[in-house]
Write an enzyme that holds these catalytic residues in place. Structure first.
Site, PDB file in Angstrom:
ATOM      1  N   ILE A 215      22.685  63.082   6.818  1.00 41.50           N
ATOM      2  CA  ILE A 215      20.905  63.224   7.195  1.00 41.50           C
ATOM      3  C   ILE A 215      20.656  64.888   7.392  1.00 41.50           C
ATOM      4  CG2 ILE A 215      21.740  62.639   9.707  1.00 41.50           C
ATOM      5  CD1 ILE A 215      18.387  61.619   7.422  1.00 41.50           C
ATOM      6  N   SER A 216      19.594  65.385   6.876  1.00 37.75           N
ATOM      7  CA  SER A 216      19.147  65.916   7.178  1.00 37.75           C
ATOM      8  C   SER A 216      20.200  67.619   6.767  1.00 37.75           C
ATOM      9  CB  SER A 216      18.924  66.143   8.830  1.00 37.75           C
ATOM     10  OG  SER A 216      18.238  67.889   9.141  1.00 37.75           O
ATOM     11  N   ALA A 217      21.147  68.621   7.694  1.00 32.36           N
ATOM     12  CA  ALA A 217      21.773  69.272   8.192  1.00 32.36           C
ATOM     13  C   ALA A 217      22.830  68.819   6.784  1.00 32.36           C
ATOM     14  CB  ALA A 217      22.022  70.318   9.563  1.00 32.36           C
ATOM     15  N   HIS A 456      11.250  62.688  10.178  1.00 27.70           N
ATOM     16  CA  HIS A 456      12.161  63.394   9.585  1.00 27.70           C
ATOM     17  C   HIS A 456      13.862  62.378  10.636  1.00 27.70           C
ATOM     18  CE1 HIS A 456      15.592  65.891   7.755  1.00 27.70           C
ATOM     19  NE2 HIS A 456      15.486  66.600   8.767  1.00 27.70           N
TER      20      HIS A 456
END
Length: 539
Positions: A215-217, A456
């Site tokens: 997820i994300s980074a 997010h």
């Protein structure tokens, strides 16, 4: 958002692995005492990156390492700053920080494994590469995902890795000491993946059916892990498919030379003269206690430590190859599948993370993430904020602009550039699974107000099926309908997704229905991508 897991019941479990030792873990139980999953937390996969190993590639454990011990509690997390970017957010007192942080957490479904072994998801946590932990918190606890009745059962492995300046400090001083000293956090992730491939069969997993995701980074990291394998055929080809949740690659990472300013600022923050030799500077930096380093990160002007183009883990043509389809050809030839997508309000969290404090600070905060020439091009592309008499209103508009730029670069534009590049390279549409999440369970109201939609990482409760966190009985069919396709994809790489065009995605709508819709952000996402590509002369 980062509360500790809810464990209604548990009992000890023991795994005796020949050649490794006796591992004592935890079996998670439901309210009736039925087994849900087996959990082994804090398994060391590399030597502690401390002392002279600070800012060195991770070192593998010696042959014959005895893993015998207790694995029923989470271990330490990489030291990090505190991002107060969500309302009423506080530090979790259960989280313990230390530079000695290279541990894996493994969750195994209860019950009999399939004949071929469980599919495996190697899931990398998010947090800008600055903060986070390997799923020590409730929203990513897979106990219900792995319990009876779940349509998506597989082994979950999550690596702790070095973050921020511990994982991504770069400078000529480090390269003079060792030409391979950069992107330490990525190398940590890779070593953890190699460990998983070597040992996961002992936990009931199928080492030939490993997906990497995040997820994300963590999605950014997963993409780089996938790129590394496709460009290094001599390496073990471990990854069969990739789960990219809310992130991609929108720009070529800064060069080591561009990152030198950040290295120098860090040295000066601790009173280290720049005229010293490289060895002397590194000796002094390595002598600083890890907590002092972590506590000063947000006091730096350049406070965000990201991946660098080092010609090794990150090759200088990475963005170009994604943009023009070269990477897509490699994915086509490898036969890999990808899930790629987003939520409907990526903007809010980015607007509140390191927001600009003035019009002048806008450039600095964007430049923390992207090279200077890219920052200039982006600020020319987006509509400028007009002058306003109300200073508070003006700063809010600056902050909103910042959120739009960063959410596009991190998610909305980067994923569309990636998808477009995959199609250019000949990856068939049936291997690209696009999605968008607009549905949020009622339980999420305790974390974010309803007006924030799905922010997010607000979809983690969907992917990890957090029934124990408060999913309502009437919502369970919605979750299961989504997870059914996900579980099929995890097992075989195939599922009936429904999309037939590049510009379509599968939408889990706010009312819980699943439909295929046209992508309204497609043209803008590619325009942002062309703007960045133009900076590098790629158009």
């Amino acid at each position: 958002m980062y509360e500790s897991p809810i464990i209604l019941g548990s009992k000890p479990c023991t795994l005796n692995i020949p050649g490794m030792g006796v591992l004592h873990g935890l079996t998670v139980l439901d309210e009736n005492g039925k087994e849900k999953c087996h959990r082994f937390t804090g398994i060391r996969y590399a030597k502690p990156p401390v002392g002279k190993l600070r800012w060195r590639r991770p070192v593998t454990l010696e042959d014959g390492y005895d893993y015998s011990g207790d694995y029923n509690q989470f271990k330490t997390i990489c030291p990090q700053p505190f991002y107060n970017n969500r309302k009423n957010q506080v530090r979790n007192p259960d989280f313990k920080y230390d530079e000695d942080c290279l541990f894996l957490n493994i969750w195994v479904p209860a019950g009999e494994k399939p004949a071929e072994g469980w599919p495996v998801l190697y899931f990398i946590h998010g947090g800008w590469l600055q903060v986070g932990n390997p799923l020590h918190y409730r929203q990513c606890d897979p106990q219900d995902l792995q319990a009876d009745g779940s349509p998506a059962k597989f082994i979950l492995v999550s690596p702790g890795h070095r973050l921020n300046l511990f994982g991504f400090l770069a400078g000529k001083e480090l390269l003079e000491e060792d030409p391979k000293s950069s992107n330490f956090g990525f190398w940590d992730q890779r070593l953890g993946l190699e460990w998983t491939y070597k040992h996961i069969e002992s936990f009931g997993g199928n080492k030939e059916n490993i997906a990497v995701g995040g997820i994300s980074a963590g999605s950014y990291s997963a993409l780089f892990q996938l790129i590394y394998e496709t460009y290094h055929p001599e390496a073990n080809q471990i990854i069969k498919r990739a789960l990219l949740l809310s992130n991609g690659l929108s720009v070529q990472p800064k060069s080591v030379e561009e990152s030198q300013i950040q290295f120098n600022e860090l040295a000066q923050k601790f009173g280290i003269p720049l005229e010293l030799s490289s060895a002397e500077k590194l000796e002094k930096l390595r002598a600083i206690p890890f907590q002092d380093l972590a506590d000063n990160i947000l006091n730096l002007r350049l406070h965000t430590f990201r991946a660098v183009t080092d010609g090794d883990f990150v090759n200088p043509n990475t963005f170009k190859d994604i943009y023009d389809g070269t990477f897509g050809k490699r994915i086509r030839d490898s036969g890999r599948e990808l899930i790629i997508g987003e939520v409907n309000n990526e903007h809010s969290i980015y607007a509140n993370t390191n927001p600009p404090k003035s019009k002048e600070d806008l450039f600095n905060q964007v430049n923390n993430y992207y090279p200077e020439k890219v920052t200039k091009a982006l600020l020319e592309l987006y509509p400028k904020v007009p002058d306003m008499e109300d200073e508070k209103e003006y700063l809010a508009a600056i902050k909103a602009l910042f959120g739009s730029i960063v959410s596009d670069m991190q998610v909305y534009a980067s994923t569309r550039v990636l998808i477009n590049g995959l199609v250019k390279g000949g990856v068939p549409l049936e291997k690209i699974y696009r999605y968008r999440i607009a549905f949020r369970g009622k339980f999420f109201d305790k974390y974010e107000p309803p007006e924030s939609l799905v922010p997010h990482a607000g979809d983690l409760g969907l992917w990890f099926y957090n029934v124990v966190d408060g999913i309502l009985p009437e919502e369970i069919p919605i979750y299961k309908a989504w997870l059914k396709s996900y579980g099929e994809w995890m097992s075989t790489g195939k599922t009936d997704w429904g999309t037939t065009k590049t510009e379509e995605y599968r939408l889990l709508d706010a009312d819980g229905t699943i439909k295929v819709v046209d992508d309204e952000k497609w043209d803008w996402g590619l325009k942002v991508g062309r703007t960045v590509a133009g900076v590098f002369g790629l158009n």
